[in-house]
Design an enzyme around this catalytic site. Structure first.
Site, short mmCIF file in Angstrom:
data_model
loop_
_atom_site.label_atom_id
_atom_site.label_comp_id
_atom_site.label_asym_id
_atom_site.label_seq_id
_atom_site.Cartn_x
_atom_site.Cartn_y
_atom_site.Cartn_z
N GLY A 47 0.39 -1.21 0.18
CA GLY A 47 -0.36 0.10 0.25
C GLY A 47 0.35 0.75 0.05
O GLY A 47 -0.27 2.67 -1.21
N GLU A 102 4.33 4.02 6.20
CA GLU A 102 2.55 3.27 5.86
C GLU A 102 1.90 4.41 5.24
O GLU A 102 2.29 5.66 4.93
CB GLU A 102 2.00 3.06 7.41
CG GLU A 102 2.49 1.56 8.43
CD GLU A 102 1.94 0.38 7.77
OE1 GLU A 102 1.31 0.72 6.36
OE2 GLU A 102 1.79 -0.66 8.54
N ASP A 103 1.22 3.63 5.22
CA ASP A 103 -0.44 4.09 3.67
C ASP A 103 -0.72 4.26 4.62
O ASP A 103 -1.17 6.20 4.70
CB ASP A 103 -0.94 3.22 2.64
CG ASP A 103 -1.15 1.94 3.22
OD1 ASP A 103 -0.62 1.66 4.47
OD2 ASP A 103 -2.04 0.66 2.26
N ASP A 106 -4.00 2.25 11.22
CA ASP A 106 -5.73 1.68 11.76
C ASP A 106 -5.67 1.64 13.14
O ASP A 106 -5.59 1.88 13.15
CB ASP A 106 -6.49 0.51 9.99
CG ASP A 106 -8.06 0.40 10.09
OD1 ASP A 106 -8.30 0.51 11.07
OD2 ASP A 106 -8.63 0.22 9.58
N LYS A 134 -5.88 6.64 11.22
CA LYS A 134 -6.68 6.67 11.26
C LYS A 134 -7.11 5.64 12.56
O LYS A 134 -7.11 5.41 13.24
CB LYS A 134 -7.77 5.47 10.31
CG LYS A 134 -9.18 5.20 10.47
CD LYS A 134 -9.76 4.16 9.41
CE LYS A 134 -10.12 4.24 8.23
NZ LYS A 134 -10.44 3.14 7.35
N PHE A 160 -13.56 3.20 4.52
CA PHE A 160 -13.15 3.08 4.29
C PHE A 160 -12.06 3.26 2.74
O PHE A 160 -13.17 3.43 1.99
CB PHE A 160 -13.73 1.09 3.51
CG PHE A 160 -12.53 0.17 2.82
CD1 PHE A 160 -12.32 -0.51 3.82
CD2 PHE A 160 -12.09 -0.04 1.73
CE1 PHE A 160 -10.56 -0.82 3.59
CE2 PHE A 160 -11.52 -1.01 1.34
CZ PHE A 160 -10.67 -1.17 1.89
N VAL A 161 -11.46 3.82 2.94
CA VAL A 161 -10.89 4.57 1.46
C VAL A 161 -9.62 3.89 0.65
O VAL A 161 -9.28 1.76 0.91
CB VAL A 161 -9.51 5.78 2.00
CG1 VAL A 161 -10.74 6.48 3.21
CG2 VAL A 161 -8.08 4.81 3.19
N ASP A 167 -5.62 -0.22 -1.65
CA ASP A 167 -6.62 -1.04 -2.73
C ASP A 167 -7.68 -1.34 -1.54
O ASP A 167 -7.86 -1.98 -0.39
CB ASP A 167 -5.64 -2.08 -2.90
CG ASP A 167 -5.04 -3.34 -2.13
OD1 ASP A 167 -5.75 -4.06 -1.74
OD2 ASP A 167 -4.80 -2.51 -1.10
N ARG A 173 -5.48 0.46 -6.71
CA ARG A 173 -4.43 1.56 -6.01
C ARG A 173 -3.90 2.77 -7.23
O ARG A 173 -3.16 3.87 -6.56
CB ARG A 173 -3.04 0.53 -5.81
CG ARG A 173 -3.48 -0.87 -5.33
CD ARG A 173 -1.88 -1.21 -4.26
NE ARG A 173 -2.58 -3.08 -4.47
CZ ARG A 173 -1.87 -2.72 -2.43
NH1 ARG A 173 -1.93 -2.17 -2.28
NH2 ARG A 173 -2.76 -4.09 -2.19
#
Length: 187
Positions: A47, A102-103, A106, A134, A160-161, A167, A173
């Site tokens: 990601g 990190e992307d 969470d 998040k 949820f992005v 993805d 992506r």
């Protein structure tokens, strides 16, 4: 298939993303400019690959770059809470400053495990640079190592992005923005 029609709303445009990545690069550069040895940027695949590429091109330090893959989502939308390493580092980080890129952070389970792994391998410090945070879904308190710092692009609402490397079931992506995926497509 027009992927744009699968997006409920765009949260961050390509221009906003580019501007924020530039700001993060300045922050990382300023924080690590006097460190010797220079840091190792560790992209958390898959990601973060676009974010890592954009970020490192804007950091004017003699950094090293490597990738690690830790899987915790599979093809779902919820973290399993039990990440596993499926691609490991090539670079020895003992005595080096590690920056996990990190992307999105969470629950924190995956990142916490990666921080512990870097610590166990002798990293001098472990920092985190995440594009999205998040925090509303955080289940684990992140414990950085040494003089590690937490760099964050944007605080992400509980949607949820997808896009900009993120993805759903290995799709979306390549969207140049970050958008909210329509719930009927994954629910």
């Amino acid at each position: 298939m027009n992927m744009d029609s699968h997006i409920e709303q765009i949260l961050w445009t390509p221009e906003q993303i580019s501007d924020r990545v530039s700001e993060l690069a300045v922050q990382v550069t300023e924080y690590f400019k006097d460190e010797d040895p220079s840091p190792v940027i560790i992209g958390v695949a898959t990601g973060a690959f676009l974010f890592v590429a954009d970020l490192v091109r804007k950091i004017p330090l003699p950094i090293a770059v490597d990738f690690i893959r830790s899987d915790s989502y599979g093809c779902g939308t919820q973290s399993t809470g039990e990440p596993s390493i499926s691609l490991d580092l090539k670079i020895d980080i003992r005595g080096r400053h590690a920056i996990l890129v990190e992307d999105i952070v969470d629950t924190g389970h995956t990142l916490s495990c990666l921080i512990d792994l870097m610590k166990s391998r002798g990293a001098l410090s472990v920092s985190v640079c995440t594009f999205l945070n998040k925090s509303v879904r955080r289940k684990v308190q992140l414990q950085l190592v040494g003089d590690g710092k937490f760099f964050c692009g944007f605080e992400c609402p509980d949607y949820f992005v997808v896009g900009y490397g993120m993805d759903y079931a290995e799709k979306y992506r390549n969207l140049p923005y970050i958008g909210v995926l329509k719930p009927e497509l994954y629910g």
